[in-house]
Design an enzyme around this catalytic site. Sequence first.
Site, PDB file in Angstrom:
ATOM      1  N   GLY A  10       0.825  -1.204   0.000  1.00  0.00           N
ATOM      2  CA  GLY A  10       0.000   0.000   0.000  1.00  0.00           C
ATOM      3  C   GLY A  10       0.860   1.255   0.000  1.00  0.00           C
ATOM      4  N   ASN A  52     -13.200   3.607   8.822  1.00  0.00           N
ATOM      5  CA  ASN A  52     -12.012   2.850   8.405  1.00  0.00           C
ATOM      6  C   ASN A  52     -10.773   3.506   9.028  1.00  0.00           C
ATOM      7  OD1 ASN A  52     -10.007   1.380   7.170  1.00  0.00           O
ATOM      8  ND2 ASN A  52     -10.905   1.501   5.125  1.00  0.00           N
ATOM      9  N   TYR A 108      -3.260   7.253   5.793  1.00  0.00           N
ATOM     10  CA  TYR A 108      -3.177   8.481   5.004  1.00  0.00           C
ATOM     11  C   TYR A 108      -2.653   9.648   5.841  1.00  0.00           C
ATOM     12  CZ  TYR A 108      -5.498   5.924   1.327  1.00  0.00           C
ATOM     13  OH  TYR A 108      -5.800   4.992   0.351  1.00  0.00           O
TER      14      TYR A 108
END
Length: 170
Positions: A106, A133, A140
């Site tokens: 990721g 989430n 992020y």
Amino acid sequence: MTIKKIDSTNIDALIHIAEKTFRAAYAHLSKPEDIDAYISAAFSSEKLLRELSHSDSDFYFAMIDDEPAGYLKLNYNNAQTEFKDHDGMEIERLYVLPGRQRQQIGQRLLTFALQQAIEKQMRYVWLGVWEINHKAISFYERNEFKITGRHTFPFGDEKDADLLMRRDLP
């Protein structure tokens, strides 16, 4: 790991990984009929082929041992789902197969996406992430994205809230 651009010849592999990663991410949080309906609509061959052929969208596989381990969808200009700003790029999808998580896939896909945005001289990158989430939100945030708003994401009978996150680029 290598990153490979996806085209229409990869449609079956894209459908497979899109469905598998979506189920892994959300099946435990949603009704099975809602998951099935979403997958039928969002990941049909016809819809994904349209998305693949859009000149302002790019799809990429993260490849390990010649097999897709994750995938990424980037949107520019009017392909963006929300702002359609010529100075911004949307990361619409970034998913990694469950058996391949915790291998920095990721992170490498995100780094690749940021590089694409810089090469295209974008001023910022944005995305939407489901407000519950927490793992994705933390990921992020660690990568300098900031919450800038929210929008509604209809899913089955529910109206879920997505956080809009943005990272400005140099």
